[in-house]
Design an enzyme around this catalytic site. Structure first.
Site, PDB file in Angstrom:
ATOM      1  N   GLU A 136       0.796  -1.247   0.000  1.00 61.08           N
ATOM      2  CA  GLU A 136       0.000   0.000   0.000  1.00 61.08           C
ATOM      3  C   GLU A 136       0.821   1.286   0.000  1.00 61.08           C
ATOM      4  OE1 GLU A 136      -2.554  -0.531   3.401  1.00 61.08           O
ATOM      5  OE2 GLU A 136      -3.707  -2.114   2.423  1.00 61.08           O
ATOM      6  N   GLU A 243      -6.218 -10.768  -1.083  1.00 62.60           N
ATOM      7  CA  GLU A 243      -7.027 -10.505   0.119  1.00 62.60           C
ATOM      8  C   GLU A 243      -8.505 -10.433  -0.239  1.00 62.60           C
ATOM      9  OE1 GLU A 243      -5.619  -7.137   2.384  1.00 62.60           O
ATOM     10  OE2 GLU A 243      -3.534  -7.560   1.905  1.00 62.60           O
TER      11      GLU A 243
HETATM   12  C1  GLA Z   1      -5.043  -4.479   4.280  1.00 63.63           C
HETATM   13  C2  GLA Z   1      -3.788  -5.239   4.670  1.00 63.63           C
HETATM   14  C3  GLA Z   1      -4.114  -6.530   5.353  1.00 63.63           C
HETATM   15  C4  GLA Z   1      -5.243  -6.384   6.331  1.00 63.63           C
HETATM   16  C5  GLA Z   1      -6.429  -5.799   5.644  1.00 63.63           C
HETATM   17  C6  GLA Z   1      -7.607  -5.684   6.573  1.00 63.63           C
HETATM   18  O1  GLA Z   1      -5.614  -4.868   3.140  1.00 63.63           O
HETATM   19  O2  GLA Z   1      -2.941  -5.498   3.614  1.00 63.63           O
HETATM   20  O3  GLA Z   1      -2.978  -6.978   5.997  1.00 63.63           O
HETATM   21  O4  GLA Z   1      -4.835  -5.592   7.396  1.00 63.63           O
HETATM   22  O5  GLA Z   1      -6.068  -4.517   5.215  1.00 63.63           O
HETATM   23  O6  GLA Z   1      -7.634  -6.597   7.572  1.00 63.63           O
END
Ligand code: GLA
Length: 333
Positions: A136, A243
């Protein structure tokens, strides 16, 4: 209830396409153990490998929880995606500060980055097959490119390149990923592309783009999902969905009146799972892992985000870990 033994295994159904992963915790490898073993052949630590978890104090590494997850993966022939080495969030304050609380210099911060990456990556060398090296780093807002962070302010833009170099030095066989969310958004995807391309142009060891895939039943548009895959794939790298979850609420929807998902929500969710997996299958030559950010609706971070304490139902298995309509839509094709 459906007898679990009689339903197809997700990862077996997808054995010629990609790995099927789940984010797990030391609790869920117990509470969801059977489900995980049957349907998933890749796991990611939800929090246990993040900087603040493994090095809460300088030089004092804690690997107990991370080791448990590694052992679970190895005992069950699963791959493990390492997550994550450098991030603006869930990183300990000490890393960025001098003893008197003033900001650490570029040199000191880079030394700490190197020590952290070196220790963590080498511990699992040859066992963790890929790492989300930087998480990020791109700004969501149109006007700026990189996200404001202590890494950016105290080191400069090359903190990203450095992280990949340190990770590669620690394990030259690990696949190294840049990971981000809103990865399909037309503005943000161009910036992610620009970042990864600039790393490749500088010969920085990067092997993949991690697309978080935190979606909902209304968006993003399928055309944007496809456009993002095409764009990142044009870099010649591997793509992982890292994710994935499909919230039953729009991000701005703050309703808290439901104790179960509506029929309409489940319908839309099933339709969306069907549609996105159709796209994933089409790009199986570049997409090599589809990881959900959890496994079944009994446990999801979305129960506390963006509304604290509001239940959500984002997965293809329900709160009893039984298959939902969404499950059937992705195993029959
Ligand atoms: C982001 C992070 C993850 C997690 C999610 C929410 O996407 O990359 O590690 O913390 O948020 O749980």
């Amino acid at each position: 209830m459906t007898n679990r033994a009689n339903i197809p295994s997700l990862h077996e159904v997808y054995k010629d396409h990609f790995l099927i992963g789940a984010a797990v915790t030391p609790n869920t490898i117990q509470s969801q153990g059977d489900l995980l073993k049957k349907h998933f052949n890749s796991i990611t630590a939800e929090n246990e490998m993040k900087p603040v978890s493994v090095q809460p104090k300088e030089g004092q590494f804690q690997f107990e929880d991370a080791d448990k997850l590694m052992a679970f993966a190895e005992a069950n022939n699963m791959e493990l995606r390492g997550h994550t080495l450098v991030w603006h969030n869930q990183s300990p304050n000490w890393m960025f500060e001098n003893e008197d609380g003033t900001p650490a210099s570029r040199e000191l911060l880079l030394q700490r980055m190197k020590d952290h990456i070196d220790t963590v990556v080498k511990r699992y060398k040859g066992r963790i097959y890929c790492w989300d090296v930087v998480n990020e780093a791109i700004e969501d807002k149109r006007e700026s490119y990189l996200r404001e962070s202590k890494w950016l302010n105290q080191v400069g833009e090359d903190f990203i390149a450095k992280a990949f170099q340190f990770a590669h030095e620690a394990d030259e066989d690990a696949l190294l990923f840049y990971n981000d969310y809103n990865e399909s958004n037309p503005v943000k995807r161009e910036k992610i592309y620009k970042l990864v391309k600039s790393l490749l142009d500088q010969d920085i060891p990067i092997h993949g783009v991690g697309l978080q895939g935190h979606w909902n039943i209304h968006g993003p548009e399928l055309t944007d999902i496809r456009a993002a895959i095409e764009l990142y794939a044009s870099l010649g790298l591997k793509l992982h969905y890292t994710e994935m979850d499909i919230s039953v609420f729009n991000h701005d929807d703050k309703r808290t009146d439901l104790s179960a998902p509506t029929e309409e929500m489940l319908e839309l969710q099933a339709q969306r799972y069907e549609q996105v997996f159709e796209i994933f299958r089409e790009y199986k030559d570049v997409i090599t892992n589809i990881t959900f950010w959890g496994a079944a609706d009994d446990y999801t971070w979305l129960d506390n985000f963006p509304v604290r304490g509001r239940k959500n139902w984002p997965f293809v298995f329900d709160t009893n870990q039984q298959p939902k309509e969404s499950f059937w839509k992705i195993v029959k094709f």
